[in-house]
Design an enzyme around this catalytic site. Structure first.
Site, PDB file in Angstrom:
ATOM      1  CB  CYS A 182      77.770 169.020   7.691  1.00 41.97           C
ATOM      2  SG  CYS A 182      76.829 170.313   8.533  1.00 41.97           S
ATOM      3  CB  CYS A 183      79.463 165.317   5.418  1.00 36.19           C
ATOM      4  SG  CYS A 183      77.805 165.602   4.781  1.00 36.19           S
ATOM      5  N   GLY A 184      81.374 166.275   3.265  1.00 36.45           N
ATOM      6  CA  GLY A 184      81.662 166.643   1.895  1.00 36.45           C
ATOM      7  C   GLY A 184      82.390 167.970   1.831  1.00 36.45           C
TER       8      GLY A 184
END
Length: 263
Positions: free
Chosen positions: A106-108
């Site tokens: 997703c993110c990070g």
């Protein structure tokens, strides 16, 4: 040689410009269909030995069980190639569990797990054991020397659970993932602690192999073969030391080198 791992078969062997009639050991290939609570869960093509351990380890790897106490009953029909498993109340969820779902990043720094069940059951290793470089070499040599089924057929993968000092158990299968599931099943069935152990393995270290090691809680994975890029990405994030190309007196350490001690 396990009586369930191979079968003798007449062959024509070409040698010195002519055929010679001989018998050879051929690895057995066996389809095993696992049903859980009356529903077909999976069919595994495997070596027909230690099938109970294979079923237990496979279900644990898939996140269907955590311990053997989650299994209310299990019957293996080796003649027909079926394993019938009944889970205790509150066990396997309904149909959605049978279909794996892709989970992307997703993110990070979210992990790039293939499937939802992998995300739930893979463990990040903190601490872990240390192993001397000489012991890595000795353990791989011991795996080779004790892999009688592979020596006879040339067609089986071998996996061992070990301490830095000695082998605990070795399992073989035509499928490298199956060999690891048999180890996992053995440990769950006999309540063998895995956090203070390592895996010694004959096959390529793929992402699936790495995830199985993570689910077992093992911090060091030794292989005589190569790893893949995704396996190493996962090993970095999950805290697993991957040693590959362990042959003779040499090897490569790909991740978390601090666990391998020189001298």
């Amino acid at each position: 040689m396990s009586g369930f791992a191979a079968k003798r078969r007449p062959i024509a062997k070409y040698r010195n410009g002519r055929f010679v009639e001989e018998e050879d050991e051929i690895a057995l290939e066996f389809p095993l269909t696992i049903t859980v609570n009356g529903e077909e869960f999976a069919t595994i093509v495997c070596t027909p030995a230690h099938l109970d351990e294979l079923v237990i380890g496979f279900l644990a790897s898939e996140g269907a069980i955590r311990t053997c106490s989650d299994i209310k009953g299990m019957t293996i029909d080796g003649e027909r190639g079926f394993a019938y498993v009944e889970l205790a109340a509150g066990g396997l969820p309904a149909k959605q569990f049978y279909a794996k779902r892709f989970i992307g990043s997703c993110c990070g720094k979210s992990r790039q797990f293939y499937f939802y069940n992998d995300m739930k059951t893979a463990k990040t290793i903190v601490g872990g054991i240390t192993v001397k470089a000489d012991d890595c070499i000795r353990l791989m040599k011991a795996l080779h020397e004790r892999s009688t089924d592979f020596a006879a057929t040339g067609g089986l993968h071998n996996a061992a659970l070990a301490t830095p000092d000695e082998m605990v158990v070795i399992r073989s299968d035509i499928g490298r993932h199956n060999a690891l599931d048999k180890l996992y099943g053995y440990c769950l069935r006999h309540q063998v602690a895995m956090k203070d152990k390592l895996i010694v393995f004959s096959g390529r270290v793929s992402s699936e192999v790495l995830l199985k090691a993570a689910k077992m809680g093992v911090s060091v994975l030794l292989s005589k073969s190569a790893p893949t890029t995704l396996a190493l990405d996962l090993a970095d994030e999950l805290g697993i030391t991957v040693v590959g190309f362990l042959r003779g007196q040499a090897f490569n350490v790909y991740t978390h080198e601090s666990r391998i001690i020189i001298g």
